[in-house]
Design a protein around this motif. Structure first.
Motif, PDB file in Angstrom:
ATOM      1  N   SER B   7      -4.236  10.919  -8.139  1.00 46.66           N
ATOM      2  CA  SER B   7      -2.930  11.364  -8.151  1.00 46.66           C
ATOM      3  C   SER B   7      -2.827  11.683  -6.536  1.00 46.66           C
ATOM      4  CB  SER B   7      -2.794  12.745  -8.845  1.00 46.66           C
ATOM      5  OG  SER B   7      -4.074  13.686  -8.332  1.00 46.66           O
ATOM      6  N   VAL B   8      -1.618  11.875  -6.226  1.00 43.68           N
ATOM      7  CA  VAL B   8      -1.444  11.765  -4.590  1.00 43.68           C
ATOM      8  C   VAL B   8      -2.595  12.563  -3.873  1.00 43.68           C
ATOM      9  CG1 VAL B   8       0.339  13.617  -4.489  1.00 43.68           C
ATOM     10  CG2 VAL B   8       0.347  11.638  -2.849  1.00 43.68           C
ATOM     11  N   GLY B   9      -2.856  12.296  -2.917  1.00 44.96           N
ATOM     12  CA  GLY B   9      -3.726  12.826  -1.957  1.00 44.96           C
ATOM     13  C   GLY B   9      -5.144  12.810  -2.234  1.00 44.96           C
ATOM     14  N   THR B  10      -5.708  11.857  -3.136  1.00 48.42           N
ATOM     15  CA  THR B  10      -7.307  11.592  -3.350  1.00 48.42           C
ATOM     16  C   THR B  10      -7.321  10.384  -2.832  1.00 48.42           C
ATOM     17  OG1 THR B  10      -6.472  10.799  -5.712  1.00 48.42           O
ATOM     18  CG2 THR B  10      -6.945  13.080  -5.346  1.00 48.42           C
ATOM     19  N   SER B  11      -8.574   9.882  -2.751  1.00 52.90           N
ATOM     20  CA  SER B  11      -9.150   8.615  -2.341  1.00 52.90           C
ATOM     21  C   SER B  11      -8.819   7.605  -3.438  1.00 52.90           C
ATOM     22  CB  SER B  11     -10.602   8.887  -2.250  1.00 52.90           C
ATOM     23  OG  SER B  11     -11.412   9.132  -3.162  1.00 52.90           O
ATOM     24  N   GLY B  12      -8.645   7.926  -4.641  1.00 54.91           N
ATOM     25  CA  GLY B  12      -8.167   7.089  -5.848  1.00 54.91           C
ATOM     26  C   GLY B  12      -6.654   6.533  -5.458  1.00 54.91           C
ATOM     27  N   SER B  13      -6.279   7.562  -5.156  1.00 56.29           N
ATOM     28  CA  SER B  13      -4.747   7.173  -4.758  1.00 56.29           C
ATOM     29  C   SER B  13      -4.463   6.412  -3.415  1.00 56.29           C
ATOM     30  CB  SER B  13      -3.893   8.369  -4.695  1.00 56.29           C
ATOM     31  OG  SER B  13      -2.485   8.198  -4.082  1.00 56.29           O
ATOM     32  N   PHE B  14      -5.285   6.666  -2.717  1.00 57.18           N
ATOM     33  CA  PHE B  14      -5.354   5.930  -1.342  1.00 57.18           C
ATOM     34  C   PHE B  14      -5.792   4.274  -1.651  1.00 57.18           C
ATOM     35  CE2 PHE B  14      -7.748   4.522   2.254  1.00 57.18           C
ATOM     36  CZ  PHE B  14      -6.953   4.394   3.237  1.00 57.18           C
ATOM     37  N   SER B  15      -6.630   3.885  -2.577  1.00 59.00           N
ATOM     38  CA  SER B  15      -7.159   2.635  -2.872  1.00 59.00           C
ATOM     39  C   SER B  15      -5.805   2.265  -3.846  1.00 59.00           C
ATOM     40  CB  SER B  15      -8.348   2.854  -3.980  1.00 59.00           C
ATOM     41  OG  SER B  15      -9.365   3.834  -3.501  1.00 59.00           O
ATOM     42  N   LEU B  16      -5.278   2.816  -4.661  1.00 58.33           N
ATOM     43  CA  LEU B  16      -4.367   2.422  -5.198  1.00 58.33           C
ATOM     44  C   LEU B  16      -3.126   1.954  -4.393  1.00 58.33           C
ATOM     45  CD1 LEU B  16      -3.657   4.794  -8.492  1.00 58.33           C
ATOM     46  CD2 LEU B  16      -4.249   2.356  -8.464  1.00 58.33           C
ATOM     47  N   ARG B  17      -2.673   2.330  -3.449  1.00 63.56           N
ATOM     48  CA  ARG B  17      -1.638   2.382  -2.430  1.00 63.56           C
ATOM     49  C   ARG B  17      -2.151   1.089  -1.583  1.00 63.56           C
ATOM     50  NH1 ARG B  17       2.550   4.765  -4.524  1.00 63.56           N
ATOM     51  NH2 ARG B  17       2.149   6.882  -5.015  1.00 63.56           N
ATOM     52  N   LEU B  18      -3.334   1.206  -1.156  1.00 62.45           N
ATOM     53  CA  LEU B  18      -3.706  -0.035  -0.363  1.00 62.45           C
ATOM     54  C   LEU B  18      -3.696  -1.426  -0.960  1.00 62.45           C
ATOM     55  CD1 LEU B  18      -6.917   0.830   1.856  1.00 62.45           C
ATOM     56  CD2 LEU B  18      -4.500   0.517   2.655  1.00 62.45           C
ATOM     57  N   GLY B  19      -4.220  -1.097  -2.510  1.00 63.21           N
ATOM     58  CA  GLY B  19      -4.061  -2.501  -3.200  1.00 63.21           C
ATOM     59  C   GLY B  19      -2.360  -2.784  -3.530  1.00 63.21           C
ATOM     60  N   GLN B  20      -1.444  -2.033  -3.756  1.00 69.17           N
ATOM     61  CA  GLN B  20      -0.028  -2.103  -3.812  1.00 69.17           C
ATOM     62  C   GLN B  20       0.121  -3.016  -2.551  1.00 69.17           C
ATOM     63  OE1 GLN B  20       1.812   1.391  -4.584  1.00 69.17           O
ATOM     64  NE2 GLN B  20       0.542   1.978  -6.165  1.00 69.17           N
ATOM     65  N   THR B  21       0.122  -2.333  -1.473  1.00 64.57           N
ATOM     66  CA  THR B  21       0.323  -2.722  -0.067  1.00 64.57           C
ATOM     67  C   THR B  21      -0.255  -4.227   0.145  1.00 64.57           C
ATOM     68  OG1 THR B  21       0.148  -0.741   0.741  1.00 64.57           O
ATOM     69  CG2 THR B  21       0.442  -2.725   2.254  1.00 64.57           C
ATOM     70  N   LEU B  22      -1.416  -4.202  -0.280  1.00 64.91           N
ATOM     71  CA  LEU B  22      -2.005  -5.927  -0.161  1.00 64.91           C
ATOM     72  C   LEU B  22      -1.316  -6.973  -0.930  1.00 64.91           C
ATOM     73  CD1 LEU B  22      -4.828  -6.746   1.537  1.00 64.91           C
ATOM     74  CD2 LEU B  22      -5.782  -6.715  -0.798  1.00 64.91           C
ATOM     75  N   PHE B  23      -1.275  -6.481  -2.123  1.00 65.65           N
ATOM     76  CA  PHE B  23      -0.731  -7.430  -3.204  1.00 65.65           C
ATOM     77  C   PHE B  23       0.683  -7.950  -2.868  1.00 65.65           C
ATOM     78  CE2 PHE B  23      -3.996  -5.751  -6.304  1.00 65.65           C
ATOM     79  CZ  PHE B  23      -4.988  -6.982  -6.256  1.00 65.65           C
ATOM     80  N   SER B  24       1.522  -6.906  -2.603  1.00 63.34           N
ATOM     81  CA  SER B  24       2.888  -7.030  -2.327  1.00 63.34           C
ATOM     82  C   SER B  24       3.030  -7.775  -1.208  1.00 63.34           C
ATOM     83  CB  SER B  24       3.720  -5.681  -2.305  1.00 63.34           C
ATOM     84  OG  SER B  24       3.033  -4.798  -1.446  1.00 63.34           O
ATOM     85  N   SER B  25       2.297  -7.609   0.166  1.00 60.83           N
ATOM     86  CA  SER B  25       2.395  -8.454   1.291  1.00 60.83           C
ATOM     87  C   SER B  25       1.919  -9.831   0.963  1.00 60.83           C
ATOM     88  CB  SER B  25       1.515  -7.915   2.289  1.00 60.83           C
ATOM     89  OG  SER B  25       1.588  -6.558   2.387  1.00 60.83           O
ATOM     90  N   SER B  26       0.685 -10.126   0.279  1.00 59.02           N
ATOM     91  CA  SER B  26       0.422 -11.524  -0.026  1.00 59.02           C
ATOM     92  C   SER B  26       1.555 -12.155  -0.825  1.00 59.02           C
ATOM     93  CB  SER B  26      -0.783 -11.352  -0.940  1.00 59.02           C
ATOM     94  OG  SER B  26      -1.739 -10.317  -0.550  1.00 59.02           O
ATOM     95  N   SER B  27       2.091 -11.520  -1.908  1.00 55.95           N
ATOM     96  CA  SER B  27       3.087 -12.016  -2.883  1.00 55.95           C
ATOM     97  C   SER B  27       4.443 -12.449  -1.576  1.00 55.95           C
ATOM     98  CB  SER B  27       3.643 -11.003  -3.660  1.00 55.95           C
ATOM     99  OG  SER B  27       4.756 -11.415  -4.509  1.00 55.95           O
ATOM    100  N   LEU B  28       4.808 -11.675  -0.850  1.00 56.17           N
ATOM    101  CA  LEU B  28       5.841 -11.937   0.007  1.00 56.17           C
ATOM    102  C   LEU B  28       5.387 -13.056   0.878  1.00 56.17           C
ATOM    103  CD1 LEU B  28       8.536 -11.002   1.193  1.00 56.17           C
ATOM    104  CD2 LEU B  28       7.205  -9.611   2.886  1.00 56.17           C
ATOM    105  N   LEU B  29       4.163 -13.164   1.536  1.00 58.65           N
ATOM    106  CA  LEU B  29       3.774 -14.095   2.286  1.00 58.65           C
ATOM    107  C   LEU B  29       3.547 -15.854   1.422  1.00 58.65           C
ATOM    108  CD1 LEU B  29       1.027 -12.698   4.548  1.00 58.65           C
ATOM    109  CD2 LEU B  29       3.016 -13.570   5.148  1.00 58.65           C
TER     110      LEU B  29
END
Lengths: 152, 152
Positions: B7-29
């Motif tokens: 849930s928001v504000g935890t390190s688990g959420s941080f990893s999920l968000r990083l994963g989303q950013t990574l996957f969506s950026s790679s998809s775009l590229l």
């Protein structure tokens, strides 16, 4: 407890289920009636998903109709959870099928594919629109029941 | 209150968000780097959606990182509701884009389209797979935050 319009066992829910059954059946008919849909993976997928949505919605429409008649709505959290999760899975599948169908039709029209005559393509298009409508109603059912869930 | 992992504000959420950013950026590229994606509506749609997901996930990754560092997670119901709804809308859009892209690639391969060379088509395919992964993480974030919402 107040009755939330559209949650399971109300006349609102009965209308939603009837709408889902109607839209998904029409989508299936427009896709499969006299049309060679089985050459395309996407269209086969749409037909499969609609084949799942129709019995699910129809069964729940019967349950809702019965609940309205005997004025005794279902209020077991377990049953409601199954309905919410089932609705949610089916609405996700329906959305995926509808989007895929719409994008394939768009590509067919764009590339002037010989296998997409205007008459055939307009049928496919109507089928995709009906699938979108079915998705929308299915989502509404899922959200309304989810809203009710914590209060049980 | 117990902290729900993810849930928001935890390190688990941080990893999920990083994963989303990574996957969506790679998809775009993969979709846009040296590929004429703009001739196809579906691919343009995927690029647009990924262009929305990247800033959203990146901002929330920053917020989560900050919350983890200062050990003070966000617990306002209003803010959490916005995050849940935003995640849900973006995950729906991502699913739609990923399914559309996958089905269009399937049709291109099936019809042996001249505009889909093996190299180009494998790029499109990787892009679709990455979009699916991004959808999955986005959905996980949304569900975990939704789970937390009634307890606030």
């Amino acid at each position: 407890m107040d009755e939330l319009p559209g949650s399971v066992g109300t006349s609102g829910s009965f209308s939603l289920r009837l709408g889902q059954t109607l839209f998904s059946s029409s989508s299936l008919l427009f896709m499969s009636f006299g049309v060679e849909f089985y050459s395309y993976t996407t269209f086969c997928y749409l037909v499969t998903v609609m084949g799942l949505v129709i019995p699910w919605s129809f069964t729940l429409a019967l349950v809702d109709g019965y609940s309205v008649l005997v004025k005794c709505p279902i209020r077991q959290p377990g049953v409601l959870l199954i309905i919410v999760v089932g609705d949610w899975i089916l609405s996700t599948l329906t959305l995926a099928a509808a989007c895929s169908t719409a994008s394939v039709i768009d590509l067919m029209l764009q590339s002037h594919a010989p296998f997409c005559t205007p008459k055939l393509c307009s049928r496919y298009r109507i089928s995709a629109i009906l699938a979108f409508l079915s998705w929308f109603l299915s989502l509404a059912s899922s959200l309304l029941n989810l809203w009710l869930l914590p209060s049980l």
